[in-house]
Design a protein around this motif. Sequence first.
Motif, PDB file in Angstrom:
ATOM      1  N   SER A  65       1.039  -1.201  -0.063  1.00  0.00           N
ATOM      2  CA  SER A  65      -0.059  -0.202  -0.061  1.00  0.00           C
ATOM      3  C   SER A  65       0.833   1.299   0.005  1.00  0.00           C
ATOM      4  CB  SER A  65      -0.948   0.046   1.182  1.00  0.00           C
ATOM      5  OG  SER A  65      -1.721  -1.053   0.984  1.00  0.00           O
ATOM      6  N   PHE A  66       0.265   2.144  -0.390  1.00  0.00           N
ATOM      7  CA  PHE A  66       0.919   3.783  -0.462  1.00  0.00           C
ATOM      8  C   PHE A  66       1.060   4.321   0.978  1.00  0.00           C
ATOM      9  CE2 PHE A  66       0.233   8.296  -0.176  1.00  0.00           C
ATOM     10  CZ  PHE A  66       1.091   8.539  -1.444  1.00  0.00           C
ATOM     11  N   ASP A  67       2.386   4.662   1.331  1.00  0.00           N
ATOM     12  CA  ASP A  67       2.610   5.329   2.421  1.00  0.00           C
ATOM     13  C   ASP A  67       3.047   6.878   2.276  1.00  0.00           C
ATOM     14  OD1 ASP A  67       5.352   5.467   2.211  1.00  0.00           O
ATOM     15  OD2 ASP A  67       5.720   3.793   3.432  1.00  0.00           O
ATOM     16  N   ASP A 164      -2.381   8.815  -3.050  1.00  0.00           N
ATOM     17  CA  ASP A 164      -2.620   7.484  -2.935  1.00  0.00           C
ATOM     18  C   ASP A 164      -3.618   7.053  -3.730  1.00  0.00           C
ATOM     19  OD1 ASP A 164      -3.473   4.800  -2.029  1.00  0.00           O
ATOM     20  OD2 ASP A 164      -4.033   5.560  -0.084  1.00  0.00           O
TER      21      ASP A 164
END
Length: 172
Positions: A65-67, A164
């Motif tokens: 996932s995007f952070d 995101d």
Amino acid sequence: MAARLLRASNAATGGRLSAPPLTAAPAASASESGAAAAAGQPVTAPLAAGASGWMWPARGPVLASFDGKTRKGIDIGGNVGEPVVAAMDGTVSYVGEGIEGFGLIVILQHADDYVSVYAHNDKVVVKEGDAVKRGQTIARMGKSGNTDRPKLHFQIRRAGKAIDPESVLPKS
């Protein structure tokens, strides 16, 4: 050229993190999707578009996932050769392997200063300057670059800033 283009859009490599799998709309029949993909045309409803107009560029579980810090996009798992589709209408601005770790990359320029990045491809079926439609096959998933498994690393940027992708993609 690739380094200059990606510096301008601030693309960065993605990391790995486990996340729950996606569920998506039913796939088109093999004959429909195979013929459309071979022709470089939109595949009939492989994934649904959300209210934002963006659609998932590939089927499969979200592996990372995007952070916003070290992961400027998401990783979507799959198999070598599965279609990677344009997540939004746009123009192909780059095809190549000019960024270390990303393997074979496609970058699309979209309206409203958006850019999308598709990395780790096995094969690309578009060329720089091509206009593409949302859902059109642009590449085949692979494991090129710095990855240990087939996947798509996918980024969306607006005015050079990573956002995101899951914030604009349709919910499962």
